[in-house]
Write a protein that holds these residues in place. Sequence first.
Motif, PDB file in Angstrom:
ATOM      1  N   SER A  80     -35.955  80.699  99.730  1.00 37.02           N
ATOM      2  CA  SER A  80     -34.647  80.295 100.256  1.00 37.02           C
ATOM      3  C   SER A  80     -33.767  81.506 100.525  1.00 37.02           C
ATOM      4  O   SER A  80     -33.119  81.609 101.579  1.00 37.02           O
ATOM      5  CB  SER A  80     -33.947  79.343  99.283  1.00 37.02           C
ATOM      6  N   SER A 137     -35.291  83.786 103.374  1.00 35.88           N
ATOM      7  CA  SER A 137     -35.102  83.152 104.683  1.00 35.88           C
ATOM      8  C   SER A 137     -33.643  83.227 105.119  1.00 35.88           C
ATOM      9  O   SER A 137     -33.346  83.441 106.307  1.00 35.88           O
ATOM     10  CB  SER A 137     -35.559  81.691 104.642  1.00 35.88           C
ATOM     11  N   ARG A 163     -33.345  69.836  99.406  1.00 41.09           N
ATOM     12  CA  ARG A 163     -34.548  69.230  99.981  1.00 41.09           C
ATOM     13  C   ARG A 163     -35.798  69.556  99.170  1.00 41.09           C
ATOM     14  O   ARG A 163     -36.722  68.743  99.105  1.00 41.09           O
ATOM     15  CB  ARG A 163     -34.768  69.733 101.416  1.00 41.09           C
ATOM     16  N   GLY A 164     -35.835  70.752  98.563  1.00 40.41           N
ATOM     17  CA  GLY A 164     -37.075  71.215  97.979  1.00 40.41           C
ATOM     18  C   GLY A 164     -37.252  70.969  96.498  1.00 40.41           C
ATOM     19  O   GLY A 164     -38.386  70.979  95.996  1.00 40.41           O
ATOM     20  N   ARG A 182     -31.830  74.032 101.408  1.00 46.59           N
ATOM     21  CA  ARG A 182     -33.217  74.263 100.974  1.00 46.59           C
ATOM     22  C   ARG A 182     -33.434  73.729  99.561  1.00 46.59           C
ATOM     23  O   ARG A 182     -34.459  73.104  99.271  1.00 46.59           O
ATOM     24  CB  ARG A 182     -33.524  75.760 101.019  1.00 46.59           C
TER      25      ARG A 182
END
Length: 244
Positions: free
Chosen positions: A79, A82, A61-62, A58
């Motif tokens: 993150s 989740s 990518r983020g 996460r």
Amino acid sequence: MKVYTKTDIGQKRTENQDRVWSSAIEDGAAAVILCDGMGGENAGSFASETTVNFISERVKRGFRSDLSRNSIRNLLITSVTSANTLVFDLAERNSEMLGMGTTCVAVIAYSGRAYIINVGDSRLYHVFGNNIQQITKDHSYINKLIEDGQITEEESKTHPKRNCLTRAVGAEAMLTPDYYEIDLQDDSILMLCSDGLHHASSDDVAIAEIIVNNPLHKVCDKLIEYALETGGRDNITVAVVSVK
């Protein structure tokens, strides 16, 4: 910015359930995630590894260098929450993993600031000059007793429930992690660790002395040696981030 990590099984455990990940995520930005799993058989290892892998993907990518402070905060919080849902649901579907969970302390260091998130009793310290400051707060039964004035810091070190957590990734369906931001000086060092280190120390000053009196690339080795010399009763994992 330089990052070093190391993990050790310790003297008493038959399995290392700690996991640590670090990476340069963009020029001038570094991220570290450290987890300490809990659960029988290999469930604790599964929880910590799943959490580290999920959050690191996460973050990779983020994160972008043009993100606002609030966006970085939201990236870390979503993150971790989740990851909590993922681990909790996996445990609910597999009776052998029921009750598994993990601590999680993570940081993104970027542009003179550290963005920190924490669940459980793994910690992040800020070392600047000869000073050391514990930034995160332990989510533990013992820490609640200390805050309520029922026991002292010294009494906590031998309390039978010293390893009981009040929050962990995967332990419950809903999770509220703690979030912190701190400004970093040019000589700041961030140190993340599992409880295998801080339970071994009676004094944070001893940890600070090891950090400031050794070359950075040897600090993780020296901190783990220190924990092993005091008994090494748990897995020990350490990460250091130097801001220059």
